[in-house]
Structures are given as C-alpha cells and as structure tokens.
Design a protein around this motif. Structure first.
Motif, PDB file in Angstrom:
ATOM      1  N   PRO A   1     -50.397 -27.920 -23.444  1.00  7.96           N
ATOM      2  CA  PRO A   1     -50.170 -26.592 -24.036  1.00  7.96           C
ATOM      3  C   PRO A   1     -49.548 -26.703 -25.433  1.00  7.96           C
ATOM      4  CG  PRO A   1     -49.469 -26.618 -21.735  1.00  7.96           C
ATOM      5  CD  PRO A   1     -49.807 -28.033 -22.087  1.00  7.96           C
ATOM      6  N   ARG A   2     -49.739 -25.675 -26.226  1.00  7.19           N
ATOM      7  CA  ARG A   2     -49.329 -25.704 -27.631  1.00  7.19           C
ATOM      8  C   ARG A   2     -47.823 -25.928 -27.784  1.00  7.19           C
ATOM      9  NH1 ARG A   2     -51.308 -20.681 -31.040  1.00  7.19           N
ATOM     10  NH2 ARG A   2     -53.273 -21.659 -30.342  1.00  7.19           N
ATOM     11  N   ASN A   3     -47.028 -25.393 -26.887  1.00  8.01           N
ATOM     12  CA  ASN A   3     -45.572 -25.495 -27.008  1.00  8.01           C
ATOM     13  C   ASN A   3     -44.983 -26.680 -26.241  1.00  8.01           C
ATOM     14  OD1 ASN A   3     -45.387 -23.165 -28.618  1.00  8.01           O
ATOM     15  ND2 ASN A   3     -45.417 -21.848 -26.797  1.00  8.01           N
TER      16      ASN A   3
ATOM     17  N   THR B   1     -44.490 -30.827 -26.272  1.00  9.52           N
ATOM     18  CA  THR B   1     -44.530 -32.031 -27.105  1.00  9.52           C
ATOM     19  C   THR B   1     -44.479 -33.260 -26.214  1.00  9.52           C
ATOM     20  OG1 THR B   1     -43.333 -30.874 -28.870  1.00  9.52           O
ATOM     21  CG2 THR B   1     -43.385 -33.289 -28.957  1.00  9.52           C
TER      22      THR B   1
ATOM     23  N   GLN C   1     -43.938 -24.944 -21.801  1.00 13.03           N
ATOM     24  CA  GLN C   1     -43.001 -25.073 -22.913  1.00 13.03           C
ATOM     25  C   GLN C   1     -41.957 -26.143 -22.598  1.00 13.03           C
ATOM     26  OE1 GLN C   1     -41.180 -21.413 -24.072  1.00 13.03           O
ATOM     27  NE2 GLN C   1     -40.083 -22.296 -25.807  1.00 13.03           N
TER      28      GLN C   1
END
Length: 392
Positions: A264-266, A268, A306
C-alpha cells in the motif's frame, strides 16, 4: 441430532470406562495392601515365636531340664526375615540376611539398625540370670513383603507406559496420515496450476508482440514468475529438499523487491541487506523465500494500510539472523507461541497455516529457529529467523 446424541453416548462410555478402571485399580491396591498387612502380622508372629523359643531354651539350660526337640526345631529354621541380634551394648551377636560389609562397618551398621527399628519395633529377650543379661532383636521386612507392597504400583507404572506408548503410536499414525493428505493435496495443487501457468506464459509472449504498454507486461511477467515459484514450492512439499550455500542478502532481497511496488502507498519497506557484507547459509531458496514472504505478508496485514516494515539481516560467528519488524497491531505475549500452531489465526479470513508452515520449513528442513523476539499490542512485532552461518 443423531450425531450429537452419538457424541454424548461416546462421552458417557468413556466416563464409564474411566470409572471402571479407577475402581479396578482401587480394588487391586486395597487387596494387595490387605495381603501385605496379613503377611506382616504373620512375620511378626514368627519372630515373636522365635524369641519365646530362645527364652525357653535358655530357661531349660539354667534349670538343666533338657531341650525340647520342638523348640530346637523352631530355632533351627532359617526364615527370609532379615534380623540383627545384639546385646545391651548393641554389639552384634548374630545376624541373618544382612551383608557382612554392613556388619563390619560401624556407621553402616548403625544406619541398618535404625532402618530395621523403623520397620518393626525391636524385641528384647530378658534372660533369667540377671537384669544385665538381655539381647535385642532388630528385624525388618522380608523381600516378599516389600515386593507385595510395591507390586500394585509397578503394575500401574507398566499400564501407564503401555497406554502412553499406545497413545503415541496412535497419534503418530494419525499425524502420518494427515501429512500424507497434505502432501498429496500440495502436489495435486502444483499439478493443477501447471497448465494455466504455461498458458499464461504464452499469452505474455503474445502481448510482447502487440502495441500495448510493455511496462504493464513486465509487471505481469513478474507476477507470473512469482506464481511459478509458488507452484515449485508446492511441488517440493514432501520431497527431499537439498540445501545449498546461498547469499542470504540476495535471496531476501528478491522477496523484498517483489513486495515494495505491491505494498500500500502508506507502507514503507526498508531493507539493510544490500548495504552490509554478504552472509551465507545453507538453504533451499524456493522454500526459504516462502518463509520470508509469509512473514512480510503478515506484517502487511498487521499494518492495515499504514506503517513501516524493517527487514534486517545480522550475523555473528555462528549464525545468520533475519528480523522482520513492523509497526502494526502487535501480538499479546500469551499468543507468541500459539501463532505458529496449525489453525491458529486472528484474521477473519485465513486457514492459520502460514506461520505453522514457516516454522516447519525453518526448523525441520533448515534446522534453524523462528520465533517472536518482541511484540506489544499497538506497537508492532519483531519475528526472527535464525540459521547456521556458512563459511567458504
């Protein structure tokens, strides 16, 4: 309803069998203890009779009335009761069934006399020619009596061993049967996936010749390559898995790089393996990548879209450690070991087999270790894989 009733009936039968077993054991213990009590009374009576015979003989000697043949016959009998006869100063006058090394050693003799005194109350023989002339008989229990005391417990121990062996054999047979089913299912899955993956390879080659976005085709090819790895993993279950020395940094890197663009984008995903010196371990790359993949997937699920995942490689003189840390919801300490049990899962959807399979691959195939290093609800989890380090 019938099945439910059958379960109740089966449960009742088990309770009845247990109650009957307990009753039989209780009766056996009571019967044996009663026999032991009677035998002990008989032995005590024999010793008392023997003492009276000795007193009678000494009386006949003092009165010069001759010796009764019946009394002499009693004294000449050698029974199986161990005893020590001493004078009032505890000097040994006679012994029976007591080893010479005990009789000749003062400390051992004292211990033996105390032991016999605990088993039976000593008997004093008072002779007629004076208060200072008396003998003390210290006697114990015969081997038959001691055996009778311990016999029911020996029976129980043997029964318990046989029950335990039967349970282990039954469980092992059941486990082997389950293993064969899972192995067969895994190989059949690999076989069934073989046809569509081969077809997809053909379609990708076709798309490469068409005026379409080739970057998308490349990503599709990566996913197909990953799918083929999965097929290869399933085909290896239950088969010999040769281990070869591999650069752990590179093997783990392939899995990390696969997940980075798909996370997901959030989220790392950090990895230190490419910035440190290479370390090697003997692994099966296809199966070991499966373990790392399972751990990263679990971390992604825990993050819920996230957070952060750190994949860290470290080593010492003997071992290579791979830590997968996340900042997700964490695991209560009571579940640190349970998460590796088959069927245990906290997910709404899931079989609870990923971590169980990972532990089996690490511990049984690679002779390593896997476990939770640290975890706290709301702060994240750190799971570590430990392998033996390989040196060229």
């Amino acid at each position: 309803m019938f099945k439910f009733g059958g379960k109740i009936l089966s449960f009742r039968k088990r309770i009845i069998a247990i109650v009957i077993g307990v009753m039989l054991v209780t009766v056996s213990l009571l019967f044996t203890n009663d026999m032991a009590r009677r035998l002990r009374e008989k032995e005590q009576h024999e010793v008392t009779l023997w003492v009276h015979a000795m007193e009678r003989v000494m009386s006949d000697v003092m009165n010069d009335t001759g010796n009764d043949p019946f009394i002499r016959d009693i004294l000449s009998q050698r029974n199986n009761i161990p005893f020590i006869i001493t004078n009032q100063d505890l000097k040994v006058l006679r012994s029976h069934l007591i080893p010479e090394e005990i009789i000749n050693h003062p400390d051992h003799l004292r211990e033996k006399i105390n032991q016999l005194a605990e088993e039976n109350t000593p008997i004093t023989i008072q002779y007629y020619w004076g208060q200072d002339h008396r003998h003390i008989i210290f006697y114990g229990q015969s081997r038959l009596l001691k055996t009778l005391y311990w016999f029911p417990y020996i029976q129980l121990s043997v029964m318990a061993i046989f029950i335990l062996m039967g349970f282990i054999a039954f469980r092992s047979t059941k486990q082997d049967e389950q293993n064969r089913i899972w192995i067969g299912l895994a190989k059949e899955t690999a076989h069934q996936l073989g046809t569509p993956t081969s077809s997809l390879l053909g379609w990708i080659e076709y798309l490469r010749s068409q005026p379409v976005d080739q970057n998308a085709v490349d990503e599709m090819n990566k996913d197909l390559a990953h799918l083929m790895k999965i097929v290869d993993r399933f085909s290896k279950i239950g088969s010999d898995t040769p281990l070869t020395p591999k650069n752990i940094n590179e093997v783990v890197s392939e899995t990390v790089m696969y997940f980075r663009p798909r996370a997901p984008r959030n989220v790392t995903i950090d990895y230190n393996g490419l910035a440190i010196a290479p370390v090697k371990a003997c692994i099966n790359p296809a199966l070991f990548e499966w373990v790392v993949e399972n751990l990263i997937k679990n971390s992604l699920d825990a993050l819920q879209g996230q957070g952060r995942i750190d994949v860290i490689i470290s080593s010492d003189d003997k071992h290579v450690m791979i830590d997968i840390k996340d900042t997700g919801k964490g695991i209560p300490k009571s579940n640190w070991k349970r998460i590796f049990e088959p069927g245990f899962t906290t997910k709404t959807r899931g079989w609870g087999l990923g971590l169980s399979l990972s532990r089996r691959i690490v511990e049984e195939y690679h002779e390593g270790k896997i476990g939770v290093v640290n975890s706290e609800p709301g702060k994240g989890t750190d799971i570590r894989i430990t392998l033996k380090r390989f040196f060229d």
